[in-house]
Write an enzyme that holds these catalytic residues in place. Structure first.
Site, PDB file in Angstrom:
ATOM      1  N   ASN A  22       0.824  -1.208   0.000  1.00  0.00           N
ATOM      2  CA  ASN A  22       0.000   0.000   0.000  1.00  0.00           C
ATOM      3  C   ASN A  22       0.858   1.258   0.000  1.00  0.00           C
ATOM      4  OD1 ASN A  22      -2.971  -0.401  -0.035  1.00  0.00           O
ATOM      5  ND2 ASN A  22      -2.514  -1.788   1.651  1.00  0.00           N
ATOM      6  N   HIS A 117      -8.277  -1.472   5.986  1.00  0.00           N
ATOM      7  CA  HIS A 117      -8.605  -2.794   6.522  1.00  0.00           C
ATOM      8  C   HIS A 117      -9.188  -3.649   5.399  1.00  0.00           C
ATOM      9  CE1 HIS A 117      -9.620  -5.747   9.554  1.00  0.00           C
ATOM     10  NE2 HIS A 117     -10.850  -5.812   9.068  1.00  0.00           N
TER      11      HIS A 117
END
Length: 211
Positions: A22, A117
Site C-alpha cells: 500500500n 482494513h
C-alpha cells in the site's frame, strides 16, 4: 472539517510492518501526479521489512523503531511521535502497521491518521479479516479506509470498495483481489484529505464536492 494543506503538498508519515504494497501504491500515485503529497518518512516496528527497503530506494527517511528497545508502549510511541513531528507530517498513514496505539497517541493525531482494513467494516475487524469473511460465507467483501480512533478498526469510515466472493475463491485468492482494491482506495482517500474534502461528523465522514 479535516483540513488539507495550503500549499497543495501533503506530508505523509507512513507506518508499516510488512512488505509495504500500500505504501508503493501511494508512492505510485504521487509519481503519476494523481496525489499531491510527499512521503516524508516511513517508520517500522520491524527491522527487515520490504516497506523500509522501498523507502530507502527512493531516498525517503526510513526508521526502524523496535518496541523492545523501550521500557513500555508509551515510551515507544513517544519516539514514533518525535520522528513524525520532526519530519513535519500532516497525515499519518497506517499501511499494514501491526500495533495498537494508546489513547494519547490517537488523540495526538485524531482526524489526521488513516488505516486500511481488508474487509467491509464494521464486519470482520482485527486480524485475518479475509479468512474471517470467507469462512463466514459472505457473498461480497472488500476493503475499508477509515480514520483511526480508540478500538480495533473502529474509526469513522472514509470510503469502501467491494469485491465479490466467487464460488472458487480461497482465503488467499480473495485476499489477492481485495488487495487490488486497497491499492486504489488508499491513495484516493489520501487525495481527498489533501484536497480538504473530508468532513467528520460523529461517525460519518462526508466527502465534499470539488469547489
Amino acid at each position: 472539517m479535516v483540513d488539507g494543506v495550503a500549499d497543495g503538498v501533503l506530508r505523509l508519515g507512513v507506518l508499516a510492518s510488512g512488505r509495504g504494497s500500500n505504501l508503493q501504491a501511494i508512492m505510485d500515485a504521487i509519481d503519476s501526479g494523481e496525489l499531491p503529497a510527499v512521503v516524508a518518512c516511513v517508520i517500522s516496528d520491524r527491522k527487515t521489512v520490504q516497506a523500509l527497503e522501498r523507502a530507502r530506494r527512493r531516498g525517503i527517511p526510513a526508521y526502524h523503531v523496535p518496541p523492545r528497545a523501550y521500557p513500555d508502549r508509551p515510551a515507544h510511541e513517544a519516539e514514533v511521535r518525535r520522528i513524525l513531528d520532526e519530519q513535519g507530517v500532516d497525515l499519518v498513514v497506517l499501511a499494514g502497521y501491526m500495533r495498537l496505539f494508546t489513547p494519547s497517541f490517537i488523540e495526538a493525531y485524531r482526524g489526521r491518521m488513516m488505516n486500511i482494513h481488508p474487509a467491509l467494516l464494521p464486519n470482520f475487524p482485527g486480524m485475518d479479516a479475509q479468512r474471517q469473511a470467507w469462512e463466514y460465507g459472505v457473498k461480497v467483501s472488500g476493503c475499508t479506509v477509515h480514520f483511526v480512533e480508540e478500538g480495533t478498526d473502529a474509526g469513522p469510515i472514509i470510503l469502501q470498495r467491494t469485491v465479490p466472493v466467487l464460488e472458487q475463491d480461497t482465503p488467499e485468492t480473495l485476499a489477492e483481489r481485495i488487495l487490488v482494491e486497497e491499492h486504489l482506495a488508499f491513495p484516493e482517500a489520501v487525495r481527498l484529505f489533501a484536497e480538504g474534502r473530508l468532513v467528520i461528523e460523529g461517525r460519518r465522514v462526508k466527502v465534499l464536492s470539488r469547489p
